[in-house]
Design a protein around this motif. Sequence first.
Motif, mmCIF file in Angstrom:
data_model
loop_
_atom_site.group_PDB
_atom_site.id
_atom_site.type_symbol
_atom_site.label_atom_id
_atom_site.label_comp_id
_atom_site.label_asym_id
_atom_site.label_seq_id
_atom_site.Cartn_x
_atom_site.Cartn_y
_atom_site.Cartn_z
ATOM 1 N N TYR A 106 -1.287 5.777 -6.672
ATOM 2 C CA TYR A 106 -1.788 5.341 -5.367
ATOM 3 C C TYR A 106 -2.160 3.865 -5.433
ATOM 4 C CZ TYR A 106 -1.950 10.332 -4.534
ATOM 5 O OH TYR A 106 -1.592 11.657 -4.404
ATOM 6 N N LYS A 107 -1.599 3.108 -4.507
ATOM 7 C CA LYS A 107 -1.833 1.663 -4.521
ATOM 8 C C LYS A 107 -2.403 1.196 -3.193
ATOM 9 C CE LYS A 107 0.299 -2.787 -5.081
ATOM 10 N NZ LYS A 107 1.444 -3.586 -4.798
ATOM 11 N N GLU A 108 -3.398 0.333 -3.307
ATOM 12 C CA GLU A 108 -3.973 -0.323 -2.128
ATOM 13 C C GLU A 108 -4.168 -1.789 -2.467
ATOM 14 O OE1 GLU A 108 -7.558 1.600 -0.923
ATOM 15 O OE2 GLU A 108 -6.608 3.547 -0.667
ATOM 16 N N GLY A 109 -3.429 -2.651 -1.831
ATOM 17 C CA GLY A 109 -3.579 -4.097 -2.041
ATOM 18 C C GLY A 109 -2.901 -4.584 -3.304
ATOM 19 N N ASP A 161 0.846 -1.192 0.000
ATOM 20 C CA ASP A 161 0.000 0.000 0.000
ATOM 21 C C ASP A 161 0.877 1.235 0.000
ATOM 22 O OD1 ASP A 161 -2.771 -1.148 0.478
ATOM 23 O OD2 ASP A 161 -1.691 -1.995 2.182
#
Length: 200
Positions: free
Chosen positions: A69-72, A28
């Motif tokens: 933007y990174k999530e997971g 993340d």
Amino acid sequence: MDKEIDMRGKQCPIPVIQTKKALESEKDGRIITIVDNDVAKENISKLAKSMNLRAEIKESKGDFYIEIYKEGDIQISEGLEFPSKGVNREDLTILITKDTLGEGNRELGEVLMKGYIYTLTEATKTPRRLLFLNSGIKLTVEGSLVIDHLRKLEEKGVEIISCGACLDYYKVKNQLLVGGVGNMYDIVEKSNAAKKTITL
């Protein structure tokens, strides 16, 4: 967690590959890639879109800051395959007949060839072999800009063969730094035996 990658002065595909590696290594957070040319900016934006990630671009003093933007885990959309993990060989032979890629400006051709060989080192599927003919053999001898990339491919199991007659013609046989020497019979046999052959 924020991670910044400074790719100013780097030509594609290096900024894209390094950005992808960073995205794969982080669970993340925000990856900020800094580039100084439109091509790299556009290609990194396309990479983010292909991964279904939100990206914002900011410009400052001629440099572009691409914030992704990174999530997971990454979900890659269909239509883009830009792998960098693992190595598999496919039954592909690449016949490289000159030391530049494409026609036209020689300097640009050298940059493109360097980018092409580098990108091969980052691909999930590497070719089975690279065959170098005519001025293409200049890529396997002293002074080549891609020797380190070719050595990396050889370490991954890619067979590299340079035409012996071509090495003799250019008087560089004793300067060979990577791979082995082959004759035209070897080259024809290996090309014909491959499921697919690409000529550059």
